[in-house]
Design a protein around this motif. Structure first.
Motif, PDB file in Angstrom:
ATOM      1  N   ASN A  47       0.827  -1.207   0.000  1.00 46.59           N
ATOM      2  CA  ASN A  47       0.000   0.000   0.000  1.00 46.59           C
ATOM      3  C   ASN A  47       0.864   1.262   0.000  1.00 46.59           C
ATOM      4  N   LEU A  48       1.981   1.236   0.740  1.00 49.11           N
ATOM      5  CA  LEU A  48       2.881   2.389   0.744  1.00 49.11           C
ATOM      6  C   LEU A  48       3.470   2.632  -0.638  1.00 49.11           C
ATOM      7  N   LYS A  49       3.903   1.558  -1.292  1.00 53.13           N
ATOM      8  CA  LYS A  49       4.458   1.697  -2.646  1.00 53.13           C
ATOM      9  C   LYS A  49       3.409   2.231  -3.610  1.00 53.13           C
ATOM     10  N   ALA A  50       2.185   1.721  -3.503  1.00 54.91           N
ATOM     11  CA  ALA A  50       1.112   2.196  -4.381  1.00 54.91           C
ATOM     12  C   ALA A  50       0.801   3.662  -4.096  1.00 54.91           C
ATOM     13  N   GLY A  51       0.866   4.060  -2.830  1.00 52.55           N
ATOM     14  CA  GLY A  51       0.618   5.454  -2.468  1.00 52.55           C
ATOM     15  C   GLY A  51       1.666   6.383  -3.032  1.00 52.55           C
ATOM     16  N   VAL A  52       2.929   5.963  -2.977  1.00 50.05           N
ATOM     17  CA  VAL A  52       4.014   6.777  -3.548  1.00 50.05           C
ATOM     18  C   VAL A  52       3.801   6.955  -5.045  1.00 50.05           C
ATOM     19  N   ALA A  53       3.453   5.873  -5.726  1.00 48.46           N
ATOM     20  CA  ALA A  53       3.220   5.953  -7.170  1.00 48.46           C
ATOM     21  C   ALA A  53       2.029   6.864  -7.467  1.00 48.46           C
ATOM     22  N   ALA A  54       0.969   6.764  -6.678  1.00 53.44           N
ATOM     23  CA  ALA A  54      -0.215   7.598  -6.897  1.00 53.44           C
ATOM     24  C   ALA A  54       0.099   9.068  -6.658  1.00 53.44           C
ATOM     25  N   ARG A  55       0.890   9.361  -5.609  1.00 58.68           N
ATOM     26  CA  ARG A  55       1.254  10.759  -5.346  1.00 58.68           C
ATOM     27  C   ARG A  55       2.109  11.319  -6.466  1.00 58.68           C
ATOM     28  N   ALA A  56       3.039  10.511  -6.986  1.00 61.85           N
ATOM     29  CA  ALA A  56       3.889  10.978  -8.083  1.00 61.85           C
ATOM     30  C   ALA A  56       3.044  11.295  -9.302  1.00 61.85           C
ATOM     31  N   THR A  57       2.083  10.440  -9.595  1.00 63.28           N
ATOM     32  CA  THR A  57       1.183  10.686 -10.726  1.00 63.28           C
ATOM     33  C   THR A  57       0.364  11.941 -10.484  1.00 63.28           C
ATOM     34  N   GLY A  58      -0.136  12.102  -9.259  1.00 65.33           N
ATOM     35  CA  GLY A  58      -0.920  13.285  -8.918  1.00 65.33           C
ATOM     36  C   GLY A  58      -0.117  14.559  -9.031  1.00 65.33           C
ATOM     37  N   GLN A  59       1.166  14.517  -8.641  1.00 64.67           N
ATOM     38  CA  GLN A  59       2.007  15.702  -8.747  1.00 64.67           C
ATOM     39  C   GLN A  59       2.232  16.079 -10.197  1.00 64.67           C
ATOM     40  N   ARG A  60       2.439  15.086 -11.064  1.00 65.51           N
ATOM     41  CA  ARG A  60       2.610  15.389 -12.490  1.00 65.51           C
ATOM     42  C   ARG A  60       1.335  16.012 -13.047  1.00 65.51           C
TER      43      ARG A  60
END
Length: 115
Positions: A47-60
């Motif tokens: 879940n932490l890894k998925a959250g990091v990926a989701a935040r990176a996508t959201g920032q872009r």
């Protein structure tokens, strides 16, 4: 039905119980507190890894949607598009030269064959 169909059905039938019981709360392997803690930690890490990926996508998306430094993102995009256009023009030029050399080689100008 051919033999291959029966083999495929046998494989699916064998795997079905394992697939059906993958998230069974009454799983015997999860009766141990240590196993449940390990499973919980693995789930938390995923879940932490998925959250990091989701935040990176959201920032872009935020940068491209106007949040952050939109002007810098547009300049970077324009620079990339200009670089692509230069590379594409160089490629087209090189291909035109190659085609001319091939045509000359085929007509008997053997000095053009080494291009």
């Amino acid at each position: 039905m051919g033999t291959g169909s029966f083999v495929g059905i046998a494989i699916v039938a064998t795997m079905l119980p394992a697939i059906a019981h993958a998230d069974d709360p009454r799983d015997a392997a999860m009766r141990d507190a240590a196993a449940r803690a390990h499973d919980s930690e693995m789930t938390r890490q995923l879940n932490l890894k998925a959250g990091v990926a989701a935040r990176a996508t959201g920032q872009r998306r935020t940068v491209l949607a106007g949040g952050g430094d939109y002007a810098a993102a547009m300049r970077a995009h324009d620079d990339e598009m200009a670089r692509y256009a230069r590379n594409r023009a160089r490629y087209e030029h090189d291909m035109a030269e190659w085609r001319r050399a091939v045509a000359a080689c085929r007509t008997g100008d053997y000095s053009a064959c080494d291009y």
